[in-house]
Scaffold this motif. Structure first.
Motif, PDB file in Angstrom:
ATOM      1  N   GLN A   1       0.824  -1.207   0.000  1.00 30.48           N
ATOM      2  CA  GLN A   1       0.000   0.000   0.000  1.00 30.48           C
ATOM      3  C   GLN A   1       0.862   1.262   0.000  1.00 30.48           C
ATOM      4  O   GLN A   1       0.510   2.266  -0.625  1.00 30.48           O
ATOM      5  N   LYS A   2       1.988   1.220   0.695  1.00 29.44           N
ATOM      6  CA  LYS A   2       2.913   2.358   0.667  1.00 29.44           C
ATOM      7  C   LYS A   2       3.462   2.563  -0.740  1.00 29.44           C
ATOM      8  O   LYS A   2       3.602   3.702  -1.213  1.00 29.44           O
ATOM      9  N   MET A   3       3.769   1.467  -1.413  1.00 28.94           N
ATOM     10  CA  MET A   3       4.282   1.569  -2.778  1.00 28.94           C
ATOM     11  C   MET A   3       3.230   2.159  -3.711  1.00 28.94           C
ATOM     12  O   MET A   3       3.543   2.970  -4.590  1.00 28.94           O
ATOM     13  N   ASP A   4       1.967   1.782  -3.499  1.00 30.56           N
ATOM     14  CA  ASP A   4       0.895   2.322  -4.337  1.00 30.56           C
ATOM     15  C   ASP A   4       0.777   3.832  -4.180  1.00 30.56           C
ATOM     16  O   ASP A   4       0.493   4.552  -5.142  1.00 30.56           O
ATOM     17  N   LEU A   5       0.994   4.332  -2.962  1.00 27.48           N
ATOM     18  CA  LEU A   5       0.971   5.778  -2.736  1.00 27.48           C
ATOM     19  C   LEU A   5       2.083   6.470  -3.528  1.00 27.48           C
ATOM     20  O   LEU A   5       1.887   7.561  -4.070  1.00 27.48           O
ATOM     21  N   VAL A   6       3.237   5.819  -3.592  1.00 28.07           N
ATOM     22  CA  VAL A   6       4.345   6.393  -4.362  1.00 28.07           C
ATOM     23  C   VAL A   6       4.012   6.386  -5.852  1.00 28.07           C
ATOM     24  O   VAL A   6       4.317   7.343  -6.576  1.00 28.07           O
ATOM     25  N   PHE A   7       3.365   5.331  -6.326  1.00 31.00           N
ATOM     26  CA  PHE A   7       2.956   5.295  -7.735  1.00 31.00           C
ATOM     27  C   PHE A   7       1.993   6.442  -8.049  1.00 31.00           C
ATOM     28  O   PHE A   7       2.055   7.040  -9.130  1.00 31.00           O
ATOM     29  N   HIS A   8       1.107   6.757  -7.120  1.00 28.40           N
ATOM     30  CA  HIS A   8       0.208   7.904  -7.315  1.00 28.40           C
ATOM     31  C   HIS A   8       1.010   9.192  -7.468  1.00 28.40           C
ATOM     32  O   HIS A   8       0.695  10.039  -8.311  1.00 28.40           O
ATOM     33  N   THR A   9       2.048   9.336  -6.645  1.00 30.23           N
ATOM     34  CA  THR A   9       2.903  10.531  -6.732  1.00 30.23           C
ATOM     35  C   THR A   9       3.611  10.584  -8.076  1.00 30.23           C
ATOM     36  O   THR A   9       3.721  11.645  -8.702  1.00 30.23           O
ATOM     37  N   LEU A  10       4.101   9.444  -8.548  1.00 24.72           N
ATOM     38  CA  LEU A  10       4.789   9.393  -9.829  1.00 24.72           C
ATOM     39  C   LEU A  10       3.854   9.769 -10.977  1.00 24.72           C
ATOM     40  O   LEU A  10       4.246  10.488 -11.910  1.00 24.72           O
ATOM     41  N   GLN A  11       2.611   9.302 -10.915  1.00 27.91           N
ATOM     42  CA  GLN A  11       1.643   9.652 -11.953  1.00 27.91           C
ATOM     43  C   GLN A  11       1.393  11.153 -11.978  1.00 27.91           C
ATOM     44  O   GLN A  11       1.287  11.767 -13.051  1.00 27.91           O
ATOM     45  N   LEU A  12       1.326  11.755 -10.796  1.00 26.19           N
ATOM     46  CA  LEU A  12       1.161  13.202 -10.715  1.00 26.19           C
ATOM     47  C   LEU A  12       2.381  13.905 -11.307  1.00 26.19           C
ATOM     48  O   LEU A  12       2.260  14.915 -12.006  1.00 26.19           O
ATOM     49  N   GLY A  13       3.565  13.353 -11.048  1.00 26.02           N
ATOM     50  CA  GLY A  13       4.786  13.913 -11.604  1.00 26.02           C
ATOM     51  C   GLY A  13       4.806  13.852 -13.119  1.00 26.02           C
ATOM     52  O   GLY A  13       5.210  14.819 -13.789  1.00 26.02           O
TER      53      GLY A  13
END
Length: 309
Positions: free
Chosen positions: A132-144
């Protein structure tokens, strides 16, 4: 923002339309259609900050009533989300329900296109599971990638590669990371690393939220031609079953790849001209990740022609 399995992340679809809308090679009739689609998407997702910036830059018309309506809905939704968080804190304590309440607020900020990263950090603090922590980072990457903000992308990538992977993480998320990192490397002209990461993911690709598999193969072949020696190109690309199944769908790419490997330079240059002009129903420079490097990329292709042993 909800994303169906196998579908591109809607924000990235919007980002591509915004890129085309500002591109000088897109004709005016097409831009009229794109502008309507952009306005619809921005309104549907209440992307007030984006709407305001596009209006200020004259990409979209200024409509104060629409902007005020968006802001009102955003304020109302944030209040509802905060109320749910407060209720979870007062009545449930530290629980998965509290974490889900914070996640809902994080996803809302992502939906409206705001870089409110502090909410993602709060949600991470309430998250125990590594996946779940990794999924949060993927969300950040998509925003980037939506903003093409490489500072926003590089730090989360480092975090995923090091800390979170040391704690665990399943193979599917690790394979997704390779594609995200490969896209970042390609976008920042590190074509060799991009090729290696893409090739490592060719048989396990599931990252449809970024782009289709056909587009992934296109990027893989492109970066590989620039980066690989002749033997590796043959083993990993020319004869790769995963690439062979789809390369024929991509105009001129098979001719481009095979004529280079077979030293058929007349065919190569013919394909080169067609391929750089026609990719994805338009010029290769209409790809938002490659356009900033269009001249450099073509130059590297020319260099590769004479450097592959």
């Amino acid at each position: 923002m909800e994303v169906q399995e196998g579908a591109q992340q809607p924000h990235l679809v919007l980002a591509y339309k915004l890129f085309l809308l500002s591109h000088p090679d897109v004709d005016d009739i097409e831009k009229v259609r794109l502008r309507d689609e952009v306005v619809d998407a921005v309104k549907i997702h209440d992307m007030a900050s984006l709407f305001e910036s596009l209006s200020a830059s004259s990409v979209l018309g200024i409509d104060a009533a629409v902007l005020d309506s968006m802001r009102t809905r955003i304020e109302d939704e944030i209040k509802k989300l905060d109320d749910k968080i407060a209720d979870a804190e007062e009545n449930l304590g530290e629980s998965e329900i509290l974490r889900e309440a914070h996640l809902a607020k994080s996803l809302f900020f992502i939906r409206i296109g705001d870089k409110v990263l502090i909410q993602l950090k709060i949600t991470e603090g309430k998250t125990v599971a590594v996946g779940q922590k990794m999924d949060l980072v993927f969300h950040t990457l998509q925003l980037g990638f939506f903003y093409m903000d490489f500072n926003l992308i590089s730090s989360p990538l480092t975090k995923l590669r090091s800390k979170l992977f040391e704690e665990g993480g399943d193979w599917e998320r690790k394979n997704r990371l390779k594609v995200y990192e490969g896209l970042y490397c390609m976008s920042t002209r590190n074509f060799k690393k991009a090729a290696n990461l893409f090739l490592d993911s060719i048989s396990t690709f599931t990252t449809y939220e970024l782009f289709s598999y056909d587009t992934f193969v296109f990027y893989t072949v492109l970066t590989s031609i620039i980066s690989l020696d002749r033997v590796s190109l043959k083993q990993k690309v020319v004869d790769a079953p995963e690439i062979l199944t789809v390369i024929g769908k991509i105009p001129h790419l098979s001719e481009f790849l095979n004529s280079l490997y077979d030293c058929q330079y007349k065919s190569f240059f013919s394909a080169f001209c067609k391929w750089t002009k026609f990719w994805n129903n338009g010029q290769i420079k209409l790809d938002r990740y490659l356009q900033p490097h269009f001249g450099i990329t073509c130059g590297k292709f020319a260099d590769s022609l004479f450097s592959v042993p």
